[in-house]
Design a protein around this motif. Structure first.
Motif, short mmCIF file in Angstrom:
data_model
loop_
_atom_site.label_atom_id
_atom_site.label_comp_id
_atom_site.label_asym_id
_atom_site.label_seq_id
_atom_site.Cartn_x
_atom_site.Cartn_y
_atom_site.Cartn_z
N UNK A 221 0.83 -1.21 0.00
CA UNK A 221 0.00 0.00 0.00
C UNK A 221 0.87 1.26 0.00
N UNK A 222 1.97 1.19 0.70
CA UNK A 222 2.90 2.32 0.74
C UNK A 222 3.30 2.73 -0.66
N UNK A 223 3.61 1.74 -1.49
CA UNK A 223 4.07 2.03 -2.85
C UNK A 223 2.90 2.35 -3.79
N UNK A 224 1.77 1.67 -3.58
CA UNK A 224 0.63 1.89 -4.47
C UNK A 224 0.12 3.33 -4.39
N UNK A 225 0.27 3.95 -3.22
CA UNK A 225 -0.24 5.31 -3.04
C UNK A 225 0.81 6.39 -3.28
N UNK A 226 2.02 5.98 -3.60
CA UNK A 226 3.06 6.98 -3.85
C UNK A 226 2.90 7.53 -5.26
N UNK A 227 2.81 8.85 -5.42
CA UNK A 227 2.54 9.42 -6.75
C UNK A 227 3.65 9.14 -7.76
N UNK A 228 4.90 9.10 -7.33
CA UNK A 228 5.98 8.84 -8.29
C UNK A 228 5.93 7.40 -8.79
N UNK A 229 5.55 6.48 -7.92
CA UNK A 229 5.43 5.08 -8.36
C UNK A 229 4.19 4.89 -9.23
N UNK A 230 3.10 5.56 -8.87
CA UNK A 230 1.91 5.53 -9.72
C UNK A 230 2.24 6.01 -11.13
N UNK A 231 2.99 7.09 -11.22
CA UNK A 231 3.37 7.65 -12.51
C UNK A 231 4.28 6.69 -13.27
N UNK A 232 5.22 6.07 -12.56
CA UNK A 232 6.13 5.12 -13.21
C UNK A 232 5.36 3.95 -13.81
N UNK A 233 4.43 3.41 -13.04
CA UNK A 233 3.66 2.25 -13.51
C UNK A 233 2.78 2.65 -14.70
N UNK A 234 2.22 3.85 -14.64
CA UNK A 234 1.39 4.32 -15.76
C UNK A 234 2.21 4.46 -17.04
N UNK A 235 3.47 4.90 -16.89
CA UNK A 235 4.32 5.13 -18.06
C UNK A 235 5.05 3.87 -18.53
N UNK A 236 4.91 2.78 -17.78
CA UNK A 236 5.59 1.52 -18.13
C UNK A 236 4.57 0.38 -18.12
N UNK A 237 3.82 0.24 -19.19
CA UNK A 237 2.80 -0.82 -19.27
C UNK A 237 3.39 -2.20 -18.97
N UNK A 239 4.24 -3.13 -15.97
CA UNK A 239 4.85 -3.03 -14.64
C UNK A 239 3.78 -2.91 -13.57
N UNK A 240 4.11 -3.37 -12.36
CA UNK A 240 3.23 -3.27 -11.20
C UNK A 240 4.10 -3.17 -9.96
N UNK A 241 3.48 -2.93 -8.83
CA UNK A 241 4.26 -2.90 -7.59
C UNK A 241 4.97 -4.24 -7.38
N UNK A 242 4.25 -5.34 -7.62
CA UNK A 242 4.87 -6.65 -7.43
C UNK A 242 6.07 -6.85 -8.36
N UNK A 243 5.95 -6.44 -9.61
CA UNK A 243 7.08 -6.62 -10.53
C UNK A 243 8.25 -5.72 -10.15
N UNK A 244 7.94 -4.55 -9.59
CA UNK A 244 9.02 -3.67 -9.12
C UNK A 244 9.75 -4.30 -7.93
N UNK A 245 9.00 -4.97 -7.04
CA UNK A 245 9.63 -5.66 -5.91
C UNK A 245 10.56 -6.76 -6.42
N UNK A 246 10.07 -7.54 -7.39
CA UNK A 246 10.89 -8.62 -7.96
C UNK A 246 12.14 -8.04 -8.61
N UNK A 247 11.97 -6.94 -9.32
CA UNK A 247 13.13 -6.29 -9.94
C UNK A 247 14.14 -5.80 -8.92
#
Length: 439
Positions: A221-237, A239-247
């Motif tokens: 939830x911490x990451x899902x509500x962060x605006x910079x991460x929201x923007x990153x995921x929107x600009x990188x089809x 990608x998700x929070x889970x895939x960012x964790x794996x990365x």
């Protein structure tokens, strides 16, 4: 190799034979425990004595958290003494957490300047080297843990530009397992660079091959509500929070391999996310009764640290000021529970059993510090140590040892530890000690 033989004849010299200095240290400890006082003399009863001994598990550890509350050097060295008295061989040093950064950093000195509780609550490079050398002389490894990307509030104090959900109040429980909330921004390359700095610096300071990356209790939830991460995921089809964790995990594990270290992590890393680590990774199982078997089924080497058996700080209620109930890990873990627990009970395949390197008891320090460490650890950690060294089966009967026969030995060892300066908690009233078949 910690095996040894000890031969004590009726007269003449006792002889310890071992293939390594580590085995010799274990043999000397056993020899010291055979010596008793009688009429002002030091004697060994029941000679001749012939002992051939080796540990059941190679990893017999104790986790000490120095972030929630601070432990000065003398209390850590005393704990290492007590570990040696009990043939434990790994100090898992949980150096930093959300609460404080007590260790010197030469690469990022601002971490200690802003993150240590005070100037006299810091570990210098020289302090760390002293702890490592002191441990080595007692055949104990010192393995550090830097638990990232979660538990990062203290990092965010020094580097807010790479942190998310910093100290959200009063609804901290939406963003963290405990206050203060804060995690590294896993979509920000600057956070990766920072983490690489930390791994590189402390891989050089801590000479042990093992390096613990943590990875527990990440809050999405911490990451899902962060605006910079929201923007990153929107600009990188895709990608998700889970895939960012794996990365993130992939980059950190690869970096440790590049640094010549063996990665250790909590089970969350490989069981909660679609992440596959190299088979050299060692995974610490802590959450469920089936966690250890799940880890070994994936082919990883494993360490048993079940919270419901091996978390020694539990049983004091909650440390949150506005909560009257139990803590999440209550009740208190008795020495009897610890002794009767068999970490291999749910693993029947011998090949999978061999993947279990051993276990660790843990002292998380929200309600512990150097004034309580002896009695919280000992003699319960001594009960754990015997299980890790020899198991809880009686070799003569192939059944679990009778606790009524274990208790007198544990009590005797507790008195021995107190005589050596370890303020271990009493196990029974002294009357029971003097009347061992009555309690």
């Amino acid at each position: 190799d910690e095996s040894y033989t000890l031969d004590v004849p009726i007269d003449g010299k006792a002889v310890i034979s071992a293939k390594t200095p580590f085995g010799a240290v274990r043999g000397l400890e056993t020899f010291s425990q055979l010596i008793t006082s009688s009429s002002g003399r030091k004697v060994i009863k029941n000679a001749p004595v012939k002992i051939t001994d080796a540990p059941k598990f190679s990893h017999r550890g104790l986790l000490l958290d120095t972030s929630r509350n601070f432990y000065h050097l003398d209390s850590i060295l005393r704990t290492l003494d007590a570990m040696a008295y009990n043939k434990l061989n790994v100090l898992h040093w949980h150096v930093i957490d959300a609460f404080s950064w007590p260790i010197e950093s030469k690469v990022h000195p601002e971490l200690t300047e802003k993150g240590a509780y005070s100037t006299d609550m810091r570990y210098s490079y020289e302090d760390v080297k002293k702890i490592i050398n002191y441990a080595k002389n007692r055949a104990i490894r010192v393995m550090p843990e830097f638990n990232i990307p979660g538990h990062a509030f203290v990092i965010g104090e020094a580097h807010p530009e790479i942190a998310c959900c910093m100290n959200k109040q009063p609804a901290w429980d939406k963003y963290a397992a405990e206050p203060p909330s804060g995690q590294l921004n896993i979509a920000d390359p600057r956070a990766v660079t920072f983490a690489f700095d930390i791994l590189t610096e402390y891989s050089r300071l801590f000479v042990d091959l093992g390096f613990h990356l943590g990875g527990s209790s990440l809050n999405t939830e911490c990451w899902k509500e962060d605006p910079t991460i929201e923007l990153y995921i929107r600009d990188h089809p895709g990608e998700s929070v889970d895939s960012l964790v794996v990365g993130w995990h992939s980059q950190m594990f690869d970096k440790l391999n590049e640094l010549g270290k063996i990665p250790y992590s909590w089970e969350d890393t490989v069981l909660h996310y679609n992440f596959t680590a190299r088979n050299t990774t060692v995974v610490q199982a802590w959450i469920g009764d089936d966690s250890l078997s799940k880890v070994t089924e994936k082919g990883y080497r494993a360490i048993a640290s079940p919270w419901n058996m091996y978390y020694l700080d539990c049983g004091q209620g909650s440390w949150l000021s506005n909560f009257e109930g139990s803590s999440w890990c209550d009740p208190y873990k008795t020495w009897q529970q610890i002794y009767n627990y068999n970490p291999l009970a749910n693993i029947t395949d011998p090949e999978k059993q061999r993947l279990v390197l051993g276990g660790e008891v843990a002292l998380w320090s929200a309600m512990s510090d150097e004034t309580t460490v002896d009695r919280y650890l000992w003699p319960r950690a001594a009960a754990f140590a015997e299980i890790m060294w020899s198991g809880n089966n009686d070799p003569h009967t192939n059944s679990t040892r009778d606790l009524r026969k274990v208790a007198p030995r544990l009590i005797e060892h507790r008195f021995r530890m107190v005589a050596r300066g370890i303020m271990a908690h009493p196990v029974q009233p002294l009357w029971c000690v003097r009347n061992p078949d009555s309690c």
